[in-house]
Motif scaffolding. Structure first.
Motif, mmCIF file in Angstrom:
data_model
loop_
_atom_site.group_PDB
_atom_site.id
_atom_site.type_symbol
_atom_site.label_atom_id
_atom_site.label_comp_id
_atom_site.label_asym_id
_atom_site.label_seq_id
_atom_site.Cartn_x
_atom_site.Cartn_y
_atom_site.Cartn_z
ATOM 1 N N GLU A 1 0.856 -1.184 0.000
ATOM 2 C CA GLU A 1 0.000 0.000 0.000
ATOM 3 C C GLU A 1 0.887 1.226 0.000
ATOM 4 O OE1 GLU A 1 -3.044 0.044 2.992
ATOM 5 O OE2 GLU A 1 -3.481 -2.074 2.714
ATOM 6 N N GLY A 2 0.693 2.110 -0.973
ATOM 7 C CA GLY A 2 1.492 3.324 -1.076
ATOM 8 C C GLY A 2 1.827 3.619 -2.521
ATOM 9 N N LYS A 3 2.459 4.773 -2.748
ATOM 10 C CA LYS A 3 2.807 5.213 -4.091
ATOM 11 C C LYS A 3 4.183 4.672 -4.474
ATOM 12 C CE LYS A 3 3.351 9.352 -6.871
ATOM 13 N NZ LYS A 3 3.162 10.792 -6.945
ATOM 14 N N ILE A 4 4.288 4.169 -5.708
ATOM 15 C CA ILE A 4 5.571 3.719 -6.246
ATOM 16 C C ILE A 4 5.996 4.698 -7.331
ATOM 17 C CG2 ILE A 4 6.776 1.955 -7.574
ATOM 18 C CD1 ILE A 4 5.010 -0.131 -6.319
ATOM 19 N N LYS A 5 7.224 5.181 -7.224
ATOM 20 C CA LYS A 5 7.811 6.044 -8.247
ATOM 21 C C LYS A 5 9.156 5.425 -8.598
ATOM 22 C CE LYS A 5 8.266 10.890 -9.271
ATOM 23 N NZ LYS A 5 8.071 12.235 -8.794
ATOM 24 N N SER B 1 -4.840 1.070 -8.663
ATOM 25 C CA SER B 1 -3.898 2.164 -8.858
ATOM 26 C C SER B 1 -4.179 2.899 -10.151
ATOM 27 C CB SER B 1 -2.471 1.633 -8.972
ATOM 28 O OG SER B 1 -2.109 0.825 -7.915
ATOM 29 N N ASN B 2 -3.774 4.159 -10.163
ATOM 30 C CA ASN B 2 -3.602 4.874 -11.413
ATOM 31 C C ASN B 2 -2.162 4.632 -11.818
ATOM 32 O OD1 ASN B 2 -6.227 6.083 -11.515
ATOM 33 N ND2 ASN B 2 -5.561 7.469 -9.919
ATOM 34 N N ILE B 3 -1.931 4.361 -13.110
ATOM 35 C CA ILE B 3 -0.594 3.993 -13.569
ATOM 36 C C ILE B 3 -0.155 4.940 -14.683
ATOM 37 C CG2 ILE B 3 0.836 2.186 -14.587
ATOM 38 C CD1 ILE B 3 -1.246 0.143 -13.535
ATOM 39 N N LEU B 4 1.063 5.458 -14.560
ATOM 40 C CA LEU B 4 1.698 6.264 -15.598
ATOM 41 C C LEU B 4 3.045 5.629 -15.895
ATOM 42 C CD1 LEU B 4 2.090 8.797 -17.373
ATOM 43 C CD2 LEU B 4 2.934 9.969 -15.342
ATOM 44 N N ALA B 5 3.267 5.192 -17.147
ATOM 45 C CA ALA B 5 4.525 4.518 -17.491
ATOM 46 C C ALA B 5 4.781 4.626 -18.992
ATOM 47 C CB ALA B 5 4.467 3.051 -17.080
#
Length: 150
Positions: free
Chosen positions: A29-33, A64-68
């Motif tokens: 749980e949490g944001k991954i960058k 999640s929202n995903i940006l990649a």
């Protein structure tokens, strides 16, 4: 980030490599960058922002929202996704959310519930959809474009 010698200059990670794995049986749980690639075989709740590729394995469950750069979905994703280059949903993949990408591949047998928008890689509208903070929706971007063009 890795540091070289005593210099304190950060060494850039290669976006073509996978440096983060959320394994099967793991819950995060949490944001991954990440500056490199991310592979998810377990469960994650929290946004993912990645310079490289994101792969959701067959047993992966993502809220999640995903940006990649590129996104491959073989598991289940609940959230909006933005692929700078290509989004692929395999035959076992499930996506419940909106898409912004330049190239889209959806295999027979997959599930996709949401809206999709395909645009050129340098489109300001596509960049506004999920970043910064990856919180806006495709509908908000459409409304912004309608206001500019209307």
């Amino acid at each position: 980030m890795k540091l070289r010698g005593n210099r304190q200059q950060p060494e850039r990670l290669d976006p073509n490599t996978t440096d983060t794995l959320i394994g099967e049986g793991s819950v995060f749980e949490g944001k991954i960058k990440s500056e490199a690639g991310v592979r998810i075989e377990g469960q994650i709740t929290g946004d993912i922002e990645c310079e490289g590729d994101v792969t959701i394995g067959e047993k992966g469950l993502v809220h999640s929202n995903i940006l990649a750069r590129n996104i491959i979905i073989a598991g289940e994703v609940h959230g909006n996704v933005q692929a700078k280059n290509k989004l692929s949903i395999t035959s076992k993949g499930k996506l419940y959310g909106n898409i912004v990408t330049t190239a889209l591949s959806v295999e027979e047998g997959s599930i996709f519930e949401g809206t999709s928008k395909m645009s050129g890689g340098d489109s300001a509208a596509s960049a506004a959809v999920l970043s910064p903070g990856i919180k806006e929706t495709a509908a908000a971007a459409e409304a912004a474009n309608a206001g500019k063009n209307g």
